[in-house]
Design an enzyme around this catalytic site. Structure first.
Site, PDB file in Angstrom:
ATOM      1  N   ASP A 127      37.733  49.481  54.624  1.00 31.14           N
ATOM      2  CA  ASP A 127      37.340  49.991  53.317  1.00 31.14           C
ATOM      3  C   ASP A 127      38.166  49.364  52.202  1.00 31.14           C
ATOM      4  O   ASP A 127      37.629  48.858  51.225  1.00 31.14           O
ATOM      5  CB  ASP A 127      37.429  51.538  53.282  1.00 31.14           C
ATOM      6  CG  ASP A 127      38.744  52.090  53.821  1.00 31.14           C
ATOM      7  OD1 ASP A 127      39.661  51.299  54.127  1.00 31.14           O
ATOM      8  OD2 ASP A 127      38.857  53.320  53.951  1.00 31.14           O
ATOM      9  N   ASP A 159      45.377  47.804  50.761  1.00 29.18           N
ATOM     10  CA  ASP A 159      46.338  48.282  49.767  1.00 29.18           C
ATOM     11  C   ASP A 159      47.672  47.568  49.995  1.00 29.18           C
ATOM     12  O   ASP A 159      47.890  46.483  49.474  1.00 29.18           O
ATOM     13  CB  ASP A 159      46.443  49.807  49.884  1.00 29.18           C
ATOM     14  CG  ASP A 159      47.397  50.431  48.887  1.00 29.18           C
ATOM     15  OD1 ASP A 159      47.774  49.763  47.909  1.00 29.18           O
ATOM     16  OD2 ASP A 159      47.782  51.606  49.076  1.00 29.18           O
ATOM     17  N   PHE A 162      44.386  55.817  43.011  1.00 31.63           N
ATOM     18  CA  PHE A 162      43.851  56.326  44.277  1.00 31.63           C
ATOM     19  C   PHE A 162      42.356  56.554  44.117  1.00 31.63           C
ATOM     20  O   PHE A 162      41.923  57.327  43.280  1.00 31.63           O
ATOM     21  CB  PHE A 162      44.566  57.618  44.680  1.00 31.63           C
ATOM     22  CG  PHE A 162      44.307  57.960  46.113  1.00 31.63           C
ATOM     23  CD1 PHE A 162      44.977  57.299  47.136  1.00 31.63           C
ATOM     24  CD2 PHE A 162      43.366  58.922  46.451  1.00 31.63           C
ATOM     25  CE1 PHE A 162      44.717  57.585  48.453  1.00 31.63           C
ATOM     26  CE2 PHE A 162      43.107  59.220  47.772  1.00 31.63           C
ATOM     27  CZ  PHE A 162      43.786  58.555  48.779  1.00 31.63           C
ATOM     28  N   VAL A 163      41.580  55.843  44.918  1.00 32.15           N
ATOM     29  CA  VAL A 163      40.120  55.919  44.804  1.00 32.15           C
ATOM     30  C   VAL A 163      39.519  56.626  46.012  1.00 32.15           C
ATOM     31  O   VAL A 163      40.093  56.598  47.102  1.00 32.15           O
ATOM     32  CB  VAL A 163      39.491  54.513  44.621  1.00 32.15           C
ATOM     33  CG1 VAL A 163      39.976  53.883  43.327  1.00 32.15           C
ATOM     34  CG2 VAL A 163      39.794  53.595  45.799  1.00 32.15           C
ATOM     35  N   ASP A 198      38.747  58.502  51.610  1.00 36.85           N
ATOM     36  CA  ASP A 198      38.955  59.953  51.543  1.00 36.85           C
ATOM     37  C   ASP A 198      40.228  60.337  50.809  1.00 36.85           C
ATOM     38  O   ASP A 198      41.143  59.541  50.644  1.00 36.85           O
ATOM     39  CB  ASP A 198      39.038  60.536  52.963  1.00 36.85           C
ATOM     40  CG  ASP A 198      40.360  60.174  53.644  1.00 36.85           C
ATOM     41  OD1 ASP A 198      40.701  58.975  53.701  1.00 36.85           O
ATOM     42  OD2 ASP A 198      41.075  61.100  54.087  1.00 36.85           O
ATOM     43  N   ARG A 252      34.438  61.325  51.563  1.00 30.33           N
ATOM     44  CA  ARG A 252      33.916  60.135  52.253  1.00 30.33           C
ATOM     45  C   ARG A 252      32.412  60.010  52.046  1.00 30.33           C
ATOM     46  O   ARG A 252      31.859  58.919  52.080  1.00 30.33           O
ATOM     47  CB  ARG A 252      34.190  60.220  53.762  1.00 30.33           C
ATOM     48  CG  ARG A 252      35.650  60.127  54.150  1.00 30.33           C
ATOM     49  CD  ARG A 252      35.759  59.920  55.658  1.00 30.33           C
ATOM     50  NE  ARG A 252      37.073  60.220  56.192  1.00 30.33           N
ATOM     51  CZ  ARG A 252      38.093  59.372  56.237  1.00 30.33           C
ATOM     52  NH1 ARG A 252      37.977  58.164  55.731  1.00 30.33           N
ATOM     53  NH2 ARG A 252      39.252  59.729  56.763  1.00 30.33           N
TER      54      ARG A 252
END
Ligand code: IMP
Ligand code: MG
Length: 177
Positions: free
Chosen positions: A98, A101, A150-151, A157, A163
């Site tokens: 996904d 980071d 923070f996405v 999630d 989600r």
């Protein structure tokens, strides 16, 4: 659920465009081959299913469950909770995730499949958060870039929620409390 979102970063239609573009790139690069797409659960799930429908060459699908996060902070610990069932020796592996980071998860999983004897290992992520990077890792297919926020949504999630949001957005601060 949608009321918890401060702003939308990637809309549903932008996500579909990303899946089409990446699906075409992968199909072109793997013409005549049969890559194994290895999704990192649970975050990969909506992305992997939309992406694979845009890949026009033969491909195999497998999944792995790794865990690296608690709440919104990286623990720096990565645990393999369930492994693939495919023997990757001599195979072309594409890791589907996904978001990249710190890069730690991606690097660890990439090294793992190289050690297991895959003939090639590439990474395809829906999102890249370059400001979060702690280790250097080569990511060949990138859907889009997000700032250091923070996405959530479309697989991503916050404590297992959001989600199932069809787009990607930033949570309102009060949702963290
Ligand atoms: P990394 O090892 O720090 O690159 O972390 C990768 C994993 O952390 C991703 O696969 C996500 O599951 C999770 N993660 C990183 N940033 C976010 C975010 O903004 N929202 C939700 N999950 C995230
Ligand atoms: Mg993940």
């Amino acid at each position: 659920m949608k009321n918890d979102i401060k702003k939308v970063l990637v809309s549903e239609s932008e996500i579909q465009d990303i899946c089409k573009r990446l699906g075409k790139e992968i199909s072109d690069d793997y013409a005549g081959k049969c890559p194994i797409l290895i999704g990192l659960l649970k975050g990969c799930e909506p992305f992997m299913s939309d992406l694979c429908k845009n890949i026009t060459v033969h491909a195999k699908l497998d999944y792995m469950r790794v865990s690296s996060y608690v709440g919104t902070g990286s623990t720096g610990n990565i645990e393999i909770k369930s492994d693939v069932t495919t023997d990757v020796r001599g195979q072309d592996v594409i890791i589907i995730d996904d978001i990249v980071d710190t890069g730690r998860t991606t690097l660890l999983i990439k090294n793992l499949f190289e050690q297991r004897g895959a003939s090639s290992v590439e990474v395809c992520c829906l999102l890249d958060k370059p400001e979060g990077r702690v280790v250097e890792v080569d990511v060949k297919y990138i859907g889009g870039y997000v700032p250091n926020e923070f996405v959530v949504g479309y697989g991503l999630d916050y404590n297992e929620l959001y989600r199932n949001l069809p787009f990607i957005g930033v949570l309102k601060e009060e949702m963290y409390k």
